[in-house]
Structure formats: C-alpha cells, structure tokens
Design a protein around this motif. Structure first.
Motif, PDB file in Angstrom:
ATOM      1  N   PRO A 112      18.261   2.300  33.876  1.00 54.68           N
ATOM      2  CA  PRO A 112      17.914   1.174  33.014  1.00 54.68           C
ATOM      3  C   PRO A 112      16.610   1.448  32.277  1.00 54.68           C
ATOM      4  N   ASN A 113      16.601   1.166  31.012  1.00 55.86           N
ATOM      5  CA  ASN A 113      15.416   1.338  30.193  1.00 55.86           C
ATOM      6  C   ASN A 113      14.574   0.072  30.311  1.00 55.86           C
ATOM      7  N   PRO A 114      13.324   0.168  30.825  1.00 58.38           N
ATOM      8  CA  PRO A 114      12.509  -1.042  30.982  1.00 58.38           C
ATOM      9  C   PRO A 114      12.290  -1.779  29.667  1.00 58.38           C
ATOM     10  N   ALA A 115      12.229  -1.061  28.565  1.00 55.84           N
ATOM     11  CA  ALA A 115      12.028  -1.712  27.275  1.00 55.84           C
ATOM     12  C   ALA A 115      13.247  -2.516  26.844  1.00 55.84           C
ATOM     13  N   ALA A 116      14.418  -2.197  27.406  1.00 54.03           N
ATOM     14  CA  ALA A 116      15.644  -2.907  27.044  1.00 54.03           C
ATOM     15  C   ALA A 116      15.822  -4.193  27.845  1.00 54.03           C
ATOM     16  N   LEU A 117      15.072  -4.354  28.933  1.00 53.94           N
ATOM     17  CA  LEU A 117      15.177  -5.573  29.739  1.00 53.94           C
ATOM     18  C   LEU A 117      14.567  -6.748  28.983  1.00 53.94           C
ATOM     19  N   PRO A 118      15.082  -7.959  29.210  1.00 55.85           N
ATOM     20  CA  PRO A 118      14.492  -9.128  28.550  1.00 55.85           C
ATOM     21  C   PRO A 118      13.030  -9.294  28.950  1.00 55.85           C
ATOM     22  N   ALA A 119      12.223  -9.751  28.025  1.00 50.39           N
ATOM     23  CA  ALA A 119      10.791  -9.923  28.275  1.00 50.39           C
ATOM     24  C   ALA A 119      10.316 -11.229  27.650  1.00 50.39           C
ATOM     25  N   LEU A 120       9.180 -11.701  28.134  1.00 49.88           N
ATOM     26  CA  LEU A 120       8.590 -12.941  27.638  1.00 49.88           C
ATOM     27  C   LEU A 120       7.080 -12.734  27.574  1.00 49.88           C
ATOM     28  N   ARG A 121       6.453 -13.250  26.538  1.00 51.30           N
ATOM     29  CA  ARG A 121       4.995 -13.162  26.425  1.00 51.30           C
ATOM     30  C   ARG A 121       4.348 -13.824  27.632  1.00 51.30           C
ATOM     31  N   ILE A 122       3.245 -13.257  28.104  1.00 51.79           N
ATOM     32  CA  ILE A 122       2.607 -13.779  29.300  1.00 51.79           C
ATOM     33  C   ILE A 122       2.047 -15.186  29.076  1.00 51.79           C
ATOM     34  N   ASP A 123       1.571 -15.496  27.874  1.00 49.89           N
ATOM     35  CA  ASP A 123       1.054 -16.841  27.640  1.00 49.89           C
ATOM     36  C   ASP A 123       2.172 -17.885  27.718  1.00 49.89           C
ATOM     37  N   LYS A 124       3.329 -17.563  27.163  1.00 56.48           N
ATOM     38  CA  LYS A 124       4.466 -18.491  27.257  1.00 56.48           C
ATOM     39  C   LYS A 124       4.932 -18.620  28.703  1.00 56.48           C
ATOM     40  N   LEU A 125       4.969 -17.502  29.425  1.00 52.70           N
ATOM     41  CA  LEU A 125       5.424 -17.532  30.813  1.00 52.70           C
ATOM     42  C   LEU A 125       4.511 -18.399  31.673  1.00 52.70           C
ATOM     43  N   LEU A 126       3.196 -18.237  31.529  1.00 55.64           N
ATOM     44  CA  LEU A 126       2.258 -19.042  32.314  1.00 55.64           C
ATOM     45  C   LEU A 126       2.426 -20.529  32.011  1.00 55.64           C
ATOM     46  N   TRP A 127       2.711 -20.852  30.772  1.00 58.46           N
ATOM     47  CA  TRP A 127       2.935 -22.248  30.390  1.00 58.46           C
ATOM     48  C   TRP A 127       4.282 -22.728  30.914  1.00 58.46           C
ATOM     49  N   PHE A 128       5.340 -21.943  30.738  1.00 69.92           N
ATOM     50  CA  PHE A 128       6.668 -22.323  31.219  1.00 69.92           C
ATOM     51  C   PHE A 128       6.674 -22.528  32.736  1.00 69.92           C
ATOM     52  N   LEU A 129       5.941 -21.680  33.474  1.00 68.93           N
ATOM     53  CA  LEU A 129       5.931 -21.769  34.935  1.00 68.93           C
ATOM     54  C   LEU A 129       4.887 -22.740  35.462  1.00 68.93           C
ATOM     55  N   ARG A 130       4.214 -23.437  34.562  1.00 69.21           N
ATOM     56  CA  ARG A 130       3.276 -24.499  34.892  1.00 69.21           C
ATOM     57  C   ARG A 130       2.011 -24.029  35.595  1.00 69.21           C
ATOM     58  N   PHE A 131       1.576 -22.814  35.281  1.00 69.29           N
ATOM     59  CA  PHE A 131       0.277 -22.340  35.752  1.00 69.29           C
ATOM     60  C   PHE A 131      -0.816 -22.742  34.767  1.00 69.29           C
ATOM     61  N   ALA A 132      -0.433 -23.226  33.583  1.00 68.14           N
ATOM     62  CA  ALA A 132      -1.362 -23.728  32.578  1.00 68.14           C
ATOM     63  C   ALA A 132      -0.764 -24.994  31.964  1.00 68.14           C
ATOM     64  N   HIS A 133      -1.634 -25.921  31.576  1.00 69.19           N
ATOM     65  CA  HIS A 133      -1.168 -27.199  31.030  1.00 69.19           C
ATOM     66  C   HIS A 133      -0.581 -27.078  29.629  1.00 69.19           C
ATOM     67  N   ASN A 134      -1.068 -26.100  28.854  1.00 73.26           N
ATOM     68  CA  ASN A 134      -0.503 -25.865  27.530  1.00 73.26           C
ATOM     69  C   ASN A 134      -0.621 -24.384  27.187  1.00 73.26           C
ATOM     70  N   ARG A 135       0.000 -23.998  26.101  1.00 71.00           N
ATOM     71  CA  ARG A 135       0.070 -22.589  25.756  1.00 71.00           C
ATOM     72  C   ARG A 135      -1.287 -22.027  25.331  1.00 71.00           C
ATOM     73  N   VAL A 136      -2.113 -22.851  24.720  1.00 76.07           N
ATOM     74  CA  VAL A 136      -3.447 -22.401  24.318  1.00 76.07           C
ATOM     75  C   VAL A 136      -4.271 -22.039  25.547  1.00 76.07           C
ATOM     76  N   LEU A 137      -4.228 -22.890  26.569  1.00 80.15           N
ATOM     77  CA  LEU A 137      -4.945 -22.586  27.812  1.00 80.15           C
ATOM     78  C   LEU A 137      -4.371 -21.356  28.506  1.00 80.15           C
ATOM     79  N   ALA A 138      -3.068 -21.189  28.439  1.00 76.99           N
ATOM     80  CA  ALA A 138      -2.423 -20.017  29.030  1.00 76.99           C
ATOM     81  C   ALA A 138      -2.881 -18.742  28.320  1.00 76.99           C
TER      82      ALA A 138
END
Length: 100
Positions: A8-34
């Motif tokens: 498997p090519n790691p670049a071919a796996l789905p990815a998400l920006r870390i700021d969006k991920l931190l916000w989606f997973l509720r480690f930050a209250h909003n994307r700017v803070l993430a």
C-alpha cells in the motif's frame, strides 16, 4: 507483476488536515484554535513535532495532544467525515495514554 503493486502506498491512503481532525475529534473548540494548537508546535504526530496546520493525518497515526493539564496520546482508527457528536468522535480514535 511487480511486488510494488501489493504494497500500500501511504500517499494513496485517505488523509485529513490535522487542524480539521483536531476540530472534528473535539480536541479544539473551533478550527482556528485547532490550527493555532498545531502551528505552535504543541502537537506531535508519530513522535515528530508538528508546526503546520495543513499536515496530513492518516489512519494509524499516533498523535500526542496537550489539553489543559493533560496530555493525550491517541491512535487514529478512522478519519471522520465531519464534526459530529462526542460519542462518534471518540469512536474514531483509541486512547493509548492520558497523563500529565
């Protein structure tokens, strides 16, 4: 047939920006803070310090995230598609360690 086709090519796996991920997973209250959390170098991914909000996170990556007095070490199990309930967010990662 080459052996590369099976790897498997790691670049071919789905990815998400870390700021969006931190916000989606509720480690930050909003994307700017993430984004600020990531850009200040407080977050680590696979042991490496992150200094950009656009770093791509993939399934299986290990994140070290400070939150108040605690430091969470989590493994990403699945990438969320959007910000949803806390229960659904918690199902996307596995807590490896929580401490100070």
């Amino acid at each position: 047939m080459s052996s590369r086709a099976a790897d498997p090519n790691p670049a071919a796996l789905p990815a998400l920006r870390i700021d969006k991920l931190l916000w989606f997973l509720r480690f930050a209250h909003n994307r700017v803070l993430a984004r600020k959390l990531a850009e200040k170098g407080h977050v680590r991914m696979n042991g490496r310090r992150i200094e950009r909000g656009h770093v791509k996170v993939r399934q299986g990556d290990i994140l070290t995230i400070p939150q108040g007095q605690l430091v969470h070490v989590v493994r990403i199990i699945a990438l969320p598609e959007r910000r949803s309930s806390a229960a659904q967010a918690q199902s996307c990662y596995e807590i490896l360690q929580t401490g100070n």
